[in-house]
Design an enzyme around this catalytic site. Sequence first.
Site, PDB file in Angstrom:
ATOM      1  N   SER A   1       0.842  -1.200   0.000  1.00  0.00           N
ATOM      2  CA  SER A   1       0.000   0.000   0.000  1.00  0.00           C
ATOM      3  C   SER A   1       0.874   1.246   0.000  1.00  0.00           C
ATOM      4  O   SER A   1       1.667   1.453   0.926  1.00  0.00           O
ATOM      5  CB  SER A   1      -0.893   0.004   1.246  1.00  0.00           C
ATOM      6  OG  SER A   1      -1.398   1.321   1.432  1.00  0.00           O
TER       7      SER A   1
ATOM      8  N   HIS B   1      -1.282  -1.317  -4.313  1.00  0.00           N
ATOM      9  CA  HIS B   1      -2.531  -1.012  -3.602  1.00  0.00           C
ATOM     10  C   HIS B   1      -2.610   0.485  -3.331  1.00  0.00           C
ATOM     11  O   HIS B   1      -1.698   1.074  -2.742  1.00  0.00           O
ATOM     12  CB  HIS B   1      -2.567  -1.799  -2.291  1.00  0.00           C
ATOM     13  CG  HIS B   1      -3.843  -1.698  -1.527  1.00  0.00           C
ATOM     14  ND1 HIS B   1      -4.989  -2.400  -1.865  1.00  0.00           N
ATOM     15  CD2 HIS B   1      -4.171  -0.967  -0.431  1.00  0.00           C
ATOM     16  CE1 HIS B   1      -5.953  -2.107  -1.009  1.00  0.00           C
ATOM     17  NE2 HIS B   1      -5.483  -1.231  -0.130  1.00  0.00           N
TER      18      HIS B   1
ATOM     19  N   ASP C   1      -4.831   3.459  -1.649  1.00  0.00           N
ATOM     20  CA  ASP C   1      -5.879   3.737  -0.668  1.00  0.00           C
ATOM     21  C   ASP C   1      -6.445   5.136  -0.837  1.00  0.00           C
ATOM     22  O   ASP C   1      -5.762   6.125  -0.565  1.00  0.00           O
ATOM     23  CB  ASP C   1      -5.309   3.601   0.746  1.00  0.00           C
ATOM     24  CG  ASP C   1      -5.065   2.153   1.137  1.00  0.00           C
ATOM     25  OD1 ASP C   1      -6.024   1.359   1.056  1.00  0.00           O
ATOM     26  OD2 ASP C   1      -3.925   1.820   1.508  1.00  0.00           O
TER      27      ASP C   1
ATOM     28  N   MET D   1      -9.080   7.896   0.385  1.00  0.00           N
ATOM     29  CA  MET D   1      -9.854   8.243   1.589  1.00  0.00           C
ATOM     30  C   MET D   1     -10.433   9.642   1.470  1.00  0.00           C
ATOM     31  O   MET D   1      -9.764  10.546   0.966  1.00  0.00           O
ATOM     32  CB  MET D   1      -8.944   8.187   2.812  1.00  0.00           C
ATOM     33  CG  MET D   1      -8.265   6.854   2.991  1.00  0.00           C
ATOM     34  SD  MET D   1      -7.180   6.898   4.423  1.00  0.00           S
ATOM     35  CE  MET D   1      -6.569   5.216   4.397  1.00  0.00           C
TER      36      MET D   1
ATOM     37  N   HIS E   1      -8.459   0.924  -3.717  1.00  0.00           N
ATOM     38  CA  HIS E   1      -9.338   0.676  -2.574  1.00  0.00           C
ATOM     39  C   HIS E   1     -10.034   1.986  -2.205  1.00  0.00           C
ATOM     40  O   HIS E   1      -9.418   2.886  -1.631  1.00  0.00           O
ATOM     41  CB  HIS E   1      -8.459   0.152  -1.421  1.00  0.00           C
ATOM     42  CG  HIS E   1      -9.186  -0.139  -0.151  1.00  0.00           C
ATOM     43  ND1 HIS E   1      -8.525  -0.424   1.031  1.00  0.00           N
ATOM     44  CD2 HIS E   1     -10.512  -0.206   0.144  1.00  0.00           C
ATOM     45  CE1 HIS E   1      -9.417  -0.639   1.987  1.00  0.00           C
ATOM     46  NE2 HIS E   1     -10.624  -0.509   1.473  1.00  0.00           N
TER      47      HIS E   1
ATOM     48  N   MET F   1     -12.254   4.164  -0.107  1.00  0.00           N
ATOM     49  CA  MET F   1     -12.896   4.347   1.201  1.00  0.00           C
ATOM     50  C   MET F   1     -13.597   5.691   1.143  1.00  0.00           C
ATOM     51  O   MET F   1     -13.193   6.665   1.799  1.00  0.00           O
ATOM     52  CB  MET F   1     -11.819   4.298   2.305  1.00  0.00           C
ATOM     53  CG  MET F   1     -11.282   2.886   2.520  1.00  0.00           C
ATOM     54  SD  MET F   1      -9.684   2.847   3.365  1.00  0.00           S
ATOM     55  CE  MET F   1      -8.590   3.014   1.949  1.00  0.00           C
TER      56      MET F   1
ATOM     57  N   MET G   1     -10.992  -6.162   5.809  1.00  0.00           N
ATOM     58  CA  MET G   1     -10.234  -5.188   6.592  1.00  0.00           C
ATOM     59  C   MET G   1      -9.909  -5.807   7.946  1.00  0.00           C
ATOM     60  O   MET G   1     -10.816  -6.158   8.708  1.00  0.00           O
ATOM     61  CB  MET G   1     -11.052  -3.912   6.821  1.00  0.00           C
ATOM     62  CG  MET G   1     -11.225  -3.000   5.619  1.00  0.00           C
ATOM     63  SD  MET G   1      -9.709  -2.408   4.827  1.00  0.00           S
ATOM     64  CE  MET G   1      -8.776  -1.736   6.192  1.00  0.00           C
TER      65      MET G   1
ATOM     66  N   ASP H   1      -6.252  -6.797   4.525  1.00  0.00           N
ATOM     67  CA  ASP H   1      -5.660  -5.453   4.533  1.00  0.00           C
ATOM     68  C   ASP H   1      -5.673  -4.878   5.947  1.00  0.00           C
ATOM     69  O   ASP H   1      -6.736  -4.703   6.541  1.00  0.00           O
ATOM     70  CB  ASP H   1      -6.495  -4.562   3.591  1.00  0.00           C
ATOM     71  CG  ASP H   1      -5.902  -3.176   3.382  1.00  0.00           C
ATOM     72  OD1 ASP H   1      -4.790  -2.913   3.864  1.00  0.00           O
ATOM     73  OD2 ASP H   1      -6.574  -2.361   2.711  1.00  0.00           O
TER      74      ASP H   1
HETATM   75  C1  DX5 Z   1      -6.121   1.280   5.808  1.00  0.00           C
HETATM   76  C2  DX5 Z   1      -5.701   0.915   4.409  1.00  0.00           C
HETATM   77  C3  DX5 Z   1      -4.561  -0.038   4.349  1.00  0.00           C
HETATM   78  C4  DX5 Z   1      -3.301   0.477   4.992  1.00  0.00           C
HETATM   79  C5  DX5 Z   1      -2.529  -0.696   5.512  1.00  0.00           C
HETATM   80  O1  DX5 Z   1      -7.327   1.958   5.773  1.00  0.00           O
HETATM   81  O2  DX5 Z   1      -6.772   0.329   3.695  1.00  0.00           O
HETATM   82  O3  DX5 Z   1      -4.317  -0.441   3.003  1.00  0.00           O
HETATM   83  O4  DX5 Z   1      -2.496   1.217   4.134  1.00  0.00           O
HETATM   84  O5  DX5 Z   1      -1.429  -0.238   6.232  1.00  0.00           O
HETATM   85  P1  DX5 Z   1      -0.635  -1.192   7.229  1.00  0.00           P
HETATM   86  O6  DX5 Z   1      -0.125  -2.351   6.425  1.00  0.00           O
HETATM   87  O7  DX5 Z   1       0.435  -0.325   7.768  1.00  0.00           O
HETATM   88  O8  DX5 Z   1      -1.616  -1.646   8.275  1.00  0.00           O
HETATM   89 ZN    ZN Z   2      -6.343  -0.538   1.652  1.00  0.00          ZN
END
Ligand code: DX5
Ligand code: ZN
Length: 220
Positions: free
Chosen positions: A12, A37, A39, A41, A70, A72, A141, A179
Amino acid sequence: MKENTSPLIAPSILAADFARLGEEVAAIEKAGADWVHLDVMDGHFVPNISFGPAIVKALRPHSTLPFDVHLMIEPVDPYLEAFAKAGADHITIHAEAGPHLHRSLQAIKALGVKAGVSLCPATPPEMLSEVMDMIDLVLVMSVNPGFGGQKFLRSQVRKIKTLRSMIAESGHPIHLAVDGGIDAETAPLATDAGANVLIAGSAVYGRENYADAIKALKSA
Ligand code: DX5
Ligand code: ZN
């Protein structure tokens, strides 16, 4: 059920150096990653803001790996096309992020990209029972979404097992990704339960040597 082959590793970029994102994306490809990956947000569905389709588009020329996006965000439907056009290969949405999961999945498929659904820790696996024929990826998750560097929630192992059975029963070739809080210690908990994709931020980008970090996750 443990997969015989080693898991796919999707670092990620949330844990990467944001000032050098292009290089950081290229570096994990060289280091043996399978997917990138990304993320996304929105400060609304999750209590943090990361980046949008413009960054995905800017990164696209820096890697030949599948872009696993991904989302969110809530609402999600108005942004699906922008992420597909930006170069997403997989678009994963949250089952909790809207009342019409089926419609959102139809929209993703119509854009010609692979469709994923993510479940927050409190969401039961049965949420997916009526859409198994529409999805290419399930993302469990193992932390509450919003931040990297959190502790793996062991309560999610049972859900991974249940989803592995649901996937087998469906007869569809659906990836099962985990994840959040994945490192060399927690990776075996996820893969033993049936996960075939490990998403890891801190355990790759937080390490000095990305190739060693990816190798450690693959063989954990
Ligand atoms: C959290 C993300 C993850 C995050 C994981 O909301 O969806 O992808 O980056 O990070 P680590 O591996 O540090 O938990
Ligand atoms: Zn993620």
